[in-house]
Design a protein around this motif. Sequence first.
Motif, PDB file in Angstrom:
ATOM      1  N   ARG A  74       0.840  -1.196   0.000  1.00 31.77           N
ATOM      2  CA  ARG A  74       0.000   0.000   0.000  1.00 31.77           C
ATOM      3  C   ARG A  74       0.874   1.245   0.000  1.00 31.77           C
ATOM      4  NH1 ARG A  74      -5.314   0.832   1.113  1.00 31.77           N
ATOM      5  NH2 ARG A  74      -5.949   2.784   2.128  1.00 31.77           N
ATOM      6  N   ARG A  95      -3.489  -0.120  -8.553  1.00 26.69           N
ATOM      7  CA  ARG A  95      -4.813  -0.713  -8.578  1.00 26.69           C
ATOM      8  C   ARG A  95      -5.866   0.343  -8.919  1.00 26.69           C
ATOM      9  NH1 ARG A  95      -5.230  -5.125  -4.217  1.00 26.69           N
ATOM     10  NH2 ARG A  95      -3.401  -5.631  -5.495  1.00 26.69           N
ATOM     11  N   LEU A 112       0.014  10.247  -5.996  1.00 26.93           N
ATOM     12  CA  LEU A 112      -1.220   9.616  -5.552  1.00 26.93           C
ATOM     13  C   LEU A 112      -1.889  10.522  -4.531  1.00 26.93           C
ATOM     14  CD1 LEU A 112      -0.352   5.834  -5.061  1.00 26.93           C
ATOM     15  CD2 LEU A 112      -1.898   6.816  -6.754  1.00 26.93           C
ATOM     16  N   GLN A 114      -4.326   9.600  -2.603  1.00 25.21           N
ATOM     17  CA  GLN A 114      -4.837   8.794  -1.506  1.00 25.21           C
ATOM     18  C   GLN A 114      -4.021   7.501  -1.443  1.00 25.21           C
ATOM     19  OE1 GLN A 114      -6.950   9.332  -4.420  1.00 25.21           O
ATOM     20  NE2 GLN A 114      -5.792   7.572  -5.185  1.00 25.21           N
ATOM     21  N   THR A 116      -3.058   3.876  -1.897  1.00 27.91           N
ATOM     22  CA  THR A 116      -3.480   2.977  -2.973  1.00 27.91           C
ATOM     23  C   THR A 116      -2.556   1.763  -3.016  1.00 27.91           C
ATOM     24  OG1 THR A 116      -4.204   4.892  -4.266  1.00 27.91           O
ATOM     25  CG2 THR A 116      -3.964   2.815  -5.449  1.00 27.91           C
ATOM     26  N   GLN A 117      -3.122   0.610  -3.345  1.00 28.70           N
ATOM     27  CA  GLN A 117      -2.330  -0.604  -3.483  1.00 28.70           C
ATOM     28  C   GLN A 117      -1.527  -0.552  -4.783  1.00 28.70           C
ATOM     29  OE1 GLN A 117      -2.676  -2.438  -0.854  1.00 28.70           O
ATOM     30  NE2 GLN A 117      -1.298  -4.151  -1.302  1.00 28.70           N
ATOM     31  N   CYS A 118      -0.229  -0.807  -4.693  1.00 26.78           N
ATOM     32  CA  CYS A 118       0.660  -0.771  -5.855  1.00 26.78           C
ATOM     33  C   CYS A 118       1.482  -2.049  -5.913  1.00 26.78           C
ATOM     34  CB  CYS A 118       1.607   0.430  -5.778  1.00 26.78           C
ATOM     35  SG  CYS A 118       0.783   2.033  -5.781  1.00 26.78           S
ATOM     36  N   SER A 163      -4.796   9.361  -9.342  1.00 26.67           N
ATOM     37  CA  SER A 163      -3.404   9.076  -9.690  1.00 26.67           C
ATOM     38  C   SER A 163      -3.035   9.910 -10.902  1.00 26.67           C
ATOM     39  CB  SER A 163      -3.230   7.584 -10.019  1.00 26.67           C
ATOM     40  OG  SER A 163      -1.955   7.331 -10.563  1.00 26.67           O
TER      41      SER A 163
END
Length: 330
Positions: A74, A95, A112, A114, A116-118, A163
Amino acid sequence: MPSSASSTAAALSVADVLKQAAQPVLNASTHEQEEAWPERTIISGQLLSREVQAGLYVNMHDVLYLGDCAFDARKERSLSCGLLLAGEVAPIGIRGYDPVIQTRGRPFLFGLGQATQCDRLWRAGTRSRGAGVTLNPDFLERFGADVAEDGLALLHQYLQPGSRSTVLPSSRALTQIAARLLDHPYRGPLASLFLESSALQFVLEIAFLLRDEDRLVRQLGRWHLGRVTEAREMLDARLADPPSSLELARQVGVNLTTLQENFKTAYGLTLFAYVRVERLKLARELILDQGLGIAEAGYRVGFGSPAAFTAAYRRQFGHPPSAERGATLN
């Protein structure tokens, strides 16, 4: 005291890589990943990330991946700015958004708004060398309040929800900063001071590039600015043997008059003058950084005689090349 995470050993394990990646960029726990990966050598080279001010990290790598390595975590709200100097770098999967892809020799921004899952996958045999910075929101707000620079306001846009990524035109100044970061000889407090200063220079240079791009997009339009940028990069790649103006216009897909006018608007120089100035800048670097003699440096950048090179050098820099520290004739 700024925190740091660094590894300069000749070989790094998977757990080493995960710890490095998690601290400045992803701010994620590596516990689960460490359990999933054995303690085996995965990278040869050096990998460093250090917090040089609260919320400002400098990141550097010069590595060879010895095996495949996947990372999924994350990523917190942040802005990353980097420059790949050599080799390749794996795309960043985000994601819900398009992946972020870097271009060698071109500064990139990735923001980003916020958490975010990467994810990222490095392939065995990949070599990569580059440097950059990561900015957290608190740093950008604090730094922006102290510096009157329009480009910093543009940096804030990368922390808006969603993003956003951008590839900027190549920059000699950023390339030099990144190279100095990777090759600096300092240790202890002097190293900390150098890294902090270089990271701030990197941020400001990115801001200048954003400001200039924003201005030129308003003047020329994004498509025409792209053609001008492409033309400049082609000239940079062939300074000693540049294409003709007509060939350049044909390759970038615009007519010659439009290219000449837009190039002058963007860079303040004609095509010919730009090549001449960049040749002289390159010659100066060859003399100062590589210790080349005056005649050899002039020959390398396309001058037929030391006398012609010296005259052009004096007009550009206000003094002959022999006045540079350590310069020699032969």
